[in-house]
Each structure stands twice: as structure tokens, then as C-alpha cells.
Design an enzyme around this catalytic site. Structure first.
Site, PDB file in Angstrom:
ATOM      1  N   LYS B  76       0.793  -1.289  -0.054  1.00  0.00           N
ATOM      2  CA  LYS B  76       0.152   0.147   0.204  1.00  0.00           C
ATOM      3  C   LYS B  76       0.900   1.135   0.088  1.00  0.00           C
ATOM      4  O   LYS B  76       1.927   1.224   0.799  1.00  0.00           O
ATOM      5  CB  LYS B  76      -0.863   0.097   1.052  1.00  0.00           C
ATOM      6  N   SER B 151      -9.716   1.978   2.693  1.00  0.00           N
ATOM      7  CA  SER B 151      -8.904   2.718   1.609  1.00  0.00           C
ATOM      8  C   SER B 151      -7.549   1.581   1.044  1.00  0.00           C
ATOM      9  O   SER B 151      -7.046   2.098   0.249  1.00  0.00           O
ATOM     10  CB  SER B 151      -8.035   3.686   2.608  1.00  0.00           C
ATOM     11  N   SER B 175      -9.828  -0.408   6.900  1.00  0.00           N
ATOM     12  CA  SER B 175      -9.343  -0.199   5.678  1.00  0.00           C
ATOM     13  C   SER B 175      -8.553  -1.525   4.967  1.00  0.00           C
ATOM     14  O   SER B 175      -8.200  -1.365   3.968  1.00  0.00           O
ATOM     15  CB  SER B 175      -8.411   0.953   5.712  1.00  0.00           C
TER      16      SER B 175
END
Lengths: 472, 491
Positions: B76, B151, B175
């Protein structure tokens, strides 16, 4: 109307730890700008603060030396604001639960003992420095100082004059230097002081509106700023005006304060990345045991143990190294007052003259004592001793060696001195006549001639006696 | 089986047996990315040369005792990677190249992991759909019209689309778990403090957690073992010893007590299909010998708001460091210092980030601090107590991960309150700092449904064991995506 001045000081002191408070970067100064920086003190994404244990020890030591209660549990918080010298846009400080509270420093204005309360002492990180180059359209940022450990010491509003504030600062500086947590050099920024000052009608119990003064570069500036601000506020009050709560800036060159900014509300929030600081009793006592005898106590002891006058005792105990040096000398010499005279006059003046610190003295306390013994034994005169002392200071040689090498041994031989005296009498008939006519001053001239003849080595007492005998 | 479809576990077996090489595997993944990611848009940065170099090094050493050696993975983009752009998918950090690795990355590099690239996310992890990324909108591989969740949407989509064997994500309010649920993969949010946060751009320091997104539970255990543990660079990381997460997968499940918070089922936001799939999952556990009982988490209904106040207040402080002074976006034209800050931050941050910073600054200023932030922390304490009480009687709690399946792109981006409802079941877990996993437990209209299993603090082992047992007795995780026209599996 008469007004009473109310003063509180907020003092920031840099701690002498080798590394910064939250990372392993060096606290050393004077290198290329931004040479002691890492992702942590630069506020880069995901960097987290790592508590430097020495900072806690230094700060707790300071708190204990300032008679504070040390919190068993204290926490760090964030003071959020934007400025280019503050990499994370928050300063990690202690706001909600500080390390230490309820301390005091004793001062003696006009010979009266007075305690100035310390409300809070807490740890925090320093910010970097902005460099504004004359004529350039930009400023430069040096973040070497960002993350250097500080303690902030907030006094109670207990001071009533510039003199008291000055004494408080001096004692604070002496104590913190004594316990070796800071070098407290205001001129170099390792001690910074902001003033909170207000006036109130004499006899009133309520505080007036306070003004904060920043940008004070020296103890003298603190004194001057307070004196200026007292006058400014008094004039406003006397003309029926009122004081606004604001921050003012001291202008050292012009000698006045100017408006800097209005009252600001700081945004504090808890620092979520740090565990609370826990100081249990055993750690606290371990830290306390490292605190040496503090200047006030030492001064009192010097006055009692060595029968020193208060002035001598306070000058010598103002610096730990000086006081240590003195006590070492006294071990080897019987008269503490004589040692005090030598330390206060000869040693202090040569240090001032050369700008050298006492830390780097080349000779030992024992050597100074040895020299004093040589004076007592008549091996050298007091006058010659001053030259020997200077030599010791410059070369670090022992007084015996210096005296031997330079042939400075005092002439105490009766016959030799008598023959020199006779020669001087013969060569100066006018002075002899003056003396006989009652001009006692003429004797001094003749003594001086003998000293000149012997390059100062003649035993002064003997010269006096011999001269008077020969003349009479 | 095609190489990109491998799990970590299987790939490791093949590497050990020298049946494949890491370089070959890595190349296969880049081929997959080349042909699929134009449509999925899971990656924002690829690091092909260094990835292949790392793969060749792993092949050269030929020591695959550590299961992640030579395995291609994705990171990420809020997790710092040395010398590789880390943007948080914000214009603010568009060109930021960190000079350091996050601790999780150092740990993976130590095992000779192969980093394929960085994945898309909501800007600074603020969002539940990955739509607030400055760069691109990631598509849900199961339905390209839908969001992958967020996210960590890029990470979940990359794993679901076989564009990576596994990925790292971060989870502050769901997330990792919510995109894992939406993309039909496994996502674990470890206990707060279990995995180092050093080098991961903070959203809310009291809740952020880093964890794996994988194809199955075994892989999840493998990755957790590699990244978990105390870290001298993260003072909030815990020294509680790690369990043997792989070994515990096979422990007996019989007799385990599972609580089902009734508030999470009896409300008007949950989809019927999600509820049915969840109740079916509960039945599977009962069949496995578990005791499932309804419980109450009375304060859970306040969790979402306590969570959003906390995140907004904390992130407004955390994001202050992006000021355009030392790194990151700086406006080119400004009048003075204040204007420099205003313009750099105004230009550098997107709408959702600005919304939260402004809200958070308001909520945490001197006047409102007690009224909002402090009150939210009190609610947080109550929620923690609710969980503690529940865990006095139960070993695990299960809930749906999200009340719905993946929604359409654009559907909620302009309605923050609707968007926030996505996090209804996940945020209480972050407020309490507990570990939780999302595993596939069904489908609705071709979109995956997630089952959330919540455990006691630092008891990831029990979660993984229950998740593994579920996986062994179902085949949701094996269901393949039916690719639409325009995707080619053949190269």
C-alpha cells in the site's frame, strides 16, 4: 498611586545529553547546517519518537535540584502550530501531566531570604532555527537543533522586581550548571527566558493583566526589559488606560518593547505514540543520589567551615568547578581565607584576562597550596609568588621547579642584605637625609632600590628591619 | 495452475522443490499486471527492475526456508519504501521518495521478498472506496463498475485479480477488512501494537494497524508471522510473544464459544443477502462444534461517531507535517509564509482530506476539545469495556465485515455520511485496538461477502484458527472471477 510589579519567568534550558530527545542524532552544534538530522527529527511520514532515557534522568535531576515533586507518571502531548522550524507541525511537550511541579528557588534580595515558587517543570523538544540572510527574499531552515532536549521551567508570579528576577535566573543557572544538566549560556541560546509581567496597585490582592516579553538575549536584557516594562505599564495605568494581554518583543538596541502578537490559544492534543514516563521511587532516589551539594548549601558550609566572609563564599560557590578547586586547595593549606584571596583575585583575574575556562587549568590545586606554603616559609616573597603563579598558569609546572629554574628564591641572608642596603644608602644620600629629616616616605624609596637591586628577591620584612637599623 | 494464481504457500513449495524460480514467478506477475492492471488500476507505481533483481538474488541464494523468500508482493502506498515513491496517493506527496524503509518493509526485505510495486488507496487512507486517490479509481475485479472498497482498495484488488500473491494494507477503521470483504480475499487487522507502524504514514496513531491481504488464511498466517513483533523504532509496539500462527491453524475448534453482537444484525443498513450469508456462516461454526450465542455490544452504536471524531482530530495533527517546507508539494506562487502554507496545503490535499483536517481542527481546538475529542475517548472506553465483558464469556465474536457488498463507483463519493456507514462493523474494533479478520463467506449478485472474526487483544491465533476451519469447510475462497471481455488470461 504606587504599583507593585508582579513577575513570573518561563525559562527554557537545553539539556546536555549527547543525542536528541527522540532520535539518535547528535546534539552537537557548529557543524554544517542540517548535518544532524534523520527522518524522525525531520518529521517524515511514519517516523515515530523514541524516548531518550538520559533526557528523563537529566530532567528529573533538574526537577529534584529545584525542590520539585517528581510525577511518578507523566505524559507527552503535542502543541500544534505551523512554523518552518517545526518539522512535524507540532512540538512534543508535556502539557496535561508534566514531569515536575511545586518546586522553588531561594534568593536573597537585600539580605532577606525569599522563595520563588516553581509551578511546573516539563520536558520538550527544541525547534530548529531560521536563518534570514540580509537582503535575500527567502529564509533558510537549519534543523540541527530540532529535537534537542529542553526543560521548560515555569515560575510562580513571585518576583517583585528586576533585581529579584535577576537573582532567580542567576541561582537557576548556578544550580543547573552545578548538577551538570545544562551549561545555561543565555548568549548561546542554551538558556532562554520569557518574562510575564503585570502591575497592580500596592496592597491589591488581584493580579493585573499580564504582558509576555520575548527575545531576551542576556540576563542584563531581562533586567532592562523588566525595568522598561514597569515604566511603560505604570504610565498607561496612571493615564487611566488599561493593559492588553499580548506578547511584546524586547528590542535590545533601542531599549524598549514593541507589540509582537495578541493572545493566542494553543492547540494541545495527547501524543499517542509515546508510553507514559514512569519514575518509580528507586529510580528517583538513584537520580537524587547523583545530585551534588547545591550552591546555597555549599555557600553556607564554606562560611561556617572555612570562616569565609559571605562575599567570598558566594563568589567561589557560584561555579562548581571553582568551588571544587578551592576545597582541594584548602586540604593542603591551613588558612582558607588566604586561599580564597588567591582564588578570587589572582586566579579569577587571569581567567578573565585570558578568557580561559577553569575546566582547562594546567596546574593542580595542590600546586597552588604548595606555592602558598613557600611564601609562608620565606622561600619566595608574595610579590614573586604572583609571577610564579602566572608561570604555573601558563606552563603547568610546579612552583618548586619554576622557582629553581628562574632563580627566584628569596634572599634572606642577613649579611648579604646588609651589604646591599649599605650600598643603596651610600648611593642615595639625599633620600637618607630626607628620612633623617622625618620624611618617612623616603624609606619606601630606599626599600624599592634594594628590591630593584635584588630583582625583587629580597625578603621584604628583613629589608625593612635592616634599613631602619642602618639608618638609625 | 498458472503461476499468478499461486498462493504463497504453494509457490513456496514449488520454489523449495526447485520446480519454479522466483524470477519466473515475478515475471509472470508483471505479465499479469501488464495485461490486467490497465483496467483494474490497482498499482500506482511498479518497481520492475528491482523486483526482478530481488527475485534473481532469491534464486541465487536458493534458500526458501522462510516462506516469503522470492514471493512477489504489493505494498500500500502509505508504507514507506526506501528509494521507491511513497505518495499516500496524494498530490501532496506525488514525488516523495523516502530515504528509509518502514519496519514491515525491512522485515520483508530481510526475507528477500520481491516488491512488485505500490498500490492505490484513498488519499492518506481517508475513505472506504479508494475513489479519493489523487491518481486513479481502482475497479473491483468482481465487477468493474464497483469500488474495491478502501482505503487499501489497490492492495485488495491486486490480490483478488492475481496481480500479486499478497499485499500489505493499513487499517484504521476497516481499511484492510472492508476492501478484503468487497474483493473476496482475506484481510487481517492485527492487534494495535502487534505490527510496527514505523514508516507508515499516520492517519490516526492510536488506531492505525498494518496487516496482510492474502488469498487464503494460511497465507495470512505466513505474512503475519513475518511482519509482527516488537520494534525498537515503534514505542507502541508490544513485547507480548508471538504465537506460532501456522501451527495454530490446525488446532481443534470444538467447544469454542462465539458471540454474535445482535446490534450488528438488527438494523436498517444491513443487506438481506449479507445477513443471510452471515447467519449461514454462524451455522457452519455451530456444525463445527462451536457454541454461538447472541450478545449485546450496547455502546457499539456510538462507535462510528466516536471513531470519526477521533480520526478527524488525530489526523488533523498527524497531517500537519505536510506543509511544503521540507518535502512534498509546494505552491509555486505565494505572498508570504502563511500564504505558502495555505496554497501548498490547499493545492496538495484533496476534498476528503481537507474535510477531515478542517473538522478535526475544529473538534480538537481548546473550546471543543472536552466536548468532542475527550467525549469520544470516553465512548471508546465504554466500547472497550463492552468487548472486555463479551470476551470474558466468549473466545471470539463474529459479525459481517460490512453491512453491504461493494457499491457502484461514484455512488457515495459525494455523500460522506453514507460512505462512513461502510465502517459500521469495523470501527469498533479499531477503537478497542483488537485484532479482526475478514474472510469470504458468500456472494450476492456476483459480489463477495465478508465475515469478520474478532478476537481478544494479541490473540490472532484464535482468529486464524477459526478462519482456517471455516475455509476448510467452505469453498468461497476458491471461487474464481469470471473475467469480462477485454481481459486475457493467456499471454
Amino acid at each position: 498611586m504606587n504599583y507593585e510589579t508582579i513577575i513570573g519567568l518561563e525559562v527554557h534550558v537545553e539539556l546536555l545529553t549527547k543525542t536528541k530527545i527522540f532520535c539518535g542524532c547528535s546534539t552537537e552544534f557548529g557543524k554544517e547546517p542540517n548535518s544532524h538530522c534523520c527522518p524522525i527529527c525531520l518529521g517524515m511520514p511514519g517516523a515515530l519518537p523514541l524516548m531518550n532515557r538520559s533526557v528523563v534522568e537529566y530532567a528529573a535531576k533538574a526537577g529534584l535540584a529545584l525542590n520539585c515533586d517528581i510525577a511518578e507518571l507523566s505524559r507527552f502531548d503535542r502543541k500544534n502550530y505551523f512554523y518552518p522550524d517545526l518539522p512535524k507541525a507540532y512540538q512534543i511537550s508535556q502539557y496535561y501531566i508534566p514531569l515536575a511541579r511545586n518546586g522553588y528557588i531561594e534568593i536573597e534580595p537585600n539580605g532577606q531570604k525569599k522563595r520563588i515558587g516553581i509551578r511546573i517543570m516539563h520536558m520538550e523538544e527544541d525547534a530548529g532555527k531560521l536563518i534570514h540572510e540580509e537582503g535575500s527574499a527567502y529564509s533558510l531552515v537549519d534543523l540541527d537543533r530540532a529535537g534537542v532536549p529542553l526543560v521548560e521551567i515555569v515560575s510562580e508570579p513571585d518576583m517583585r522586581s528586576a533585581e529579584e528576577a535577576w537573582l532567580y535566573l542567576n541561582n537557576l543557572k548556578t544550580i543547573l550548571s552545578y548538577i551538570e544538566v545544562s551549561d545555561c549560556k543565555m548568549e548561546e541560546g542554551s538558556l532562554r527566558c520569557d518574562i510575564n509581567i503585570s502591575l497592580r496597585p500596592e496592597g491589591s490582592k488581584e493580579f493585573g493583566t499580564k504582558v509576555e516579553i520575548k527575545n531576551l538575549g542576556s540576563f542584563r536584557a531581562v533586567r532592562r526589559a523588566i525595568e522598561y516594562e514597569e515604566k511603560r505599564q505604570k504610565e498607561i495605568l496612571e493615564s487611566g488606560g488599561s493593559i492588553t494581554q499580548e506578547t511584546r518583543r524586547w528590542d535590545e538596541a533601542q531599549g524598549f518593547t514593541t507589540f509582537m502578537r495578541g493572545k493566542v490559544e494553543n492547540r494541545y492534543s495527547p501524543e499517542p505514540n509515546m508510553a507514559p514516563i514512569i519514575i518509580k521511587d528507586d529510580w528517583k532516589e538513584e537520580i537524587r543520589s547523583k545530585i551534588p551539594e547545591l550552591p546555597n548549601a555549599r555557600k553556607a558550609r564554606f562560611m561556617q567551615e572555612y570562616s569565609l566572609p559571605e562575599y567570598d563564599a558566594s563568589v567561589i560557590t557560584a561555579s562548581k568547578i571553582l568551588a571544587d578547586f578551592y576545597e582541594e586547595c584548602v586540604k593542603y593549606y591551613h588558612d582558607p581565607k588566604v586561599v580564597s584571596n588567591w582564588v578570587m583575585v589572582e586566579l579569577m583575574s587571569i581567567l578573565n584576562e585570558t578568557g580561559q575556562g577553569i575546566k582547562n587549568l594546567k596546574f593542580t590545586p595542590k600546586q597552588l597550596s604548595d606555592m602558598l606554603v613557600m611564601i609562608d616559609k620565606g622561600t619566595i616573597s608574595g610579590k614573586i609568588a604572583k609571577d610564579v603563579f602566572r608561570d604555573m598558569f601558563e606552563t603547568g609546572k610546579s612552583p618548586e621547579d619554576i622557582v629553581k629554574e628562574k632563580g627566584l628564591i628569596q634572599i634572606s641572608d642577613e649579611a648579604e642584605l646588609e651589604s646591599i642596603a649599605q650600598k643603596v644608602i651610600d648611593n642615595n644620600p639625599k633620600s637618607v637625609q630626607d628620612y633623617k629629616n622625618g620624611k618617612k616616605k623616603a624609606l619606601g624609596f630606599l626599600v624599592g632600590q634594594i628590591m630593584k637591586e635584588t630583582k625583587g628577591k629580597a625578603n621584604p620584612q628583613m629589608v625593612n628591619t635592616i634599613l631602619i637599623r642602618l639608618l638609625d | 495452475m498458472k503461476l499468478h494464481e499461486l498462493t504463497i504457500n504453494k509457490a513456496n513449495e514449488l520454489l523449495k522443490k526447485k520446480e519454479i524460480k522466483s524470477e519466473e514467478l515475478t515475471s509472470a506477475l508483471f505479465n499479469r499486471i501488464d495485461s490486467f492492471d490497465g483496467k483494474i488500476k490497482a498499482y500506482v507505481t511498479l518497481d520492475k527492475d528491482r523486483a526482478l533483481e530481488a527475485a534473481r538474488l532469491a534464486d541465487k541464494k536458493a534458500d526458501f526456508t522462510q516462506p516469503l523468500t522470492g514471493i512477489p508482493m504489493a505494498v500500500k502506498d502509505n508504507i514507506c519504501t526506501k528509494d521507491l515513491k511513497t505518495t499516500c496517493c496524494s498530490k501532496m506527496l506525488e514525488n516523495f521518495v523516502p530515504p528509509y524503509d518502514a519496519t514491515v518493509i525491512s522485515k520483508l526485505k530481510d526475507t528477500n521478498a520481491v516488491i512488485l510495486g505500490k498500490t492505490n488507496m484513498d488519499e492518506f487512507a481517508m475513505g472506504s472506496s479508494t475513489e479519493s486517490s489523487f491518481f486513479q479509481v481502482t475497479k473491483n475485479p468482481w465487477n468493474l463498475e464497483c469500488v474495491p472498497g478502501g482505503s487499501s482498495g489497490g492492495s485488495a484488488a491486486a490480490v483478488a485479480a492475481d496481480e500479486s500473491l499478497y499485499a500489505l494494507g493499513s487499517d484504521t477503521g476497516g481499511s484492510i477488512r472492508q476492501p478484503a470483504a468487497y474483493c473476496g480475499v482475506v484481510g487481517l487487522k492485527p492487534t494495535y501494537g502487534r505490527v510496527s507502524r514505523f514508516g507508515v504514514a499516520a492517519l490516526a496513531s492510536t488506531m492505525d494497524a498494518i496487516g496482510p491481504i492474502t488469498k487464503d488464511v494460511t497465507d495470512c498466517a505466513i505474512v503475519l508471522s513475518a511482519i509482527a513483533g516488537i520494534d525498537s523504532f515503534d514505542p507502541t509496539s508490544s513485547d507480548i510473544p508471538l504465537s506460532d500462527y501456522l501451527k495454530c491453524l490446525h488446532d481443534e475448534l470444538n467447544g469454542i464459544k462465539i458471540g454474535i453482537p445482535k446490534e450488528f444484525l438488527d438494523n436498517d443498513v444491513i443487506d438481506k443477502d449479507v445477513k443471510d450469508a452471515f447467519l449461514n456462516a454462524a451455522k457452519i461454526y455451530e456444525n463445527l462444534g462451536c457454541i454461538c450465542e447472541e450478545i449485546s455490544l450496547a455502546n457499539a452504536e456510538y462507535a462510528l461517531w466516536a471513531y470519526h471524531i477521533t480520526v478527524a482530530a488525530e489526523s488533523s495533527s498527524e497531517l500537519g507535517q505536510y506543509d511544503g517546507i521540507r518535502y512534498g508539494h509546494r505552491a509555486t506562487k505565494y505572498e508570504d509564509l502563511k500564504d505558502l502554507y495555505k496554497k501548498s496545503r490547499g493545492e496538495g490535499f484533496g476534498t476528503e482530506v481537507k474535510r477531515r483536517i478542517i473538522l478535526g481542527t475544529y473538534l480538537s481546538d481548546a473550546q471543543n476539545y472536552d466536548k468532542y475529542y475527550l467525549k469520544a475517548q470516553k465512548i471508546r472506553t465504554l466500547i472497550k469495556k463492552d468487548f472486555e465483558n463479551a470476551f470474558n464469556k466468549y473466545d471470539l465474536l463474529i459479525t459481517p465485515t460490512v453491512p453491504t457488498t461493494a457499491f457502484k463507483i461514484g455512488e457515495k463519493i459525494d455523500d460522506p455520511l453514507k460512505m462512513y456507514m461502510n465502517d459500521l462493523y469495523t470501527t469498533p474494533v479499531n477503537l478497542a485496538g483488537l485484532p479482526a479478520i475478514s474472510i469470504p463467506c458468500g456472494f450476492s449478485d456476483g459480489l463477495p461477502i465478508g465475515l469478520q472474526i474478532i478476537g481478544k487483544a494479541f490473540d490472532e491465533a484464535s482468529i486464524l484458527r477459526a478462519a482456517y476451519a471455516f475455509e476448510q469447510n467452505t469453498n468461497y475462497h476458491e471461487k474464481r472471477i469470471k473475467w469480462e471481455e477485454g481481459f486475457s488470461d493467456e499471454l
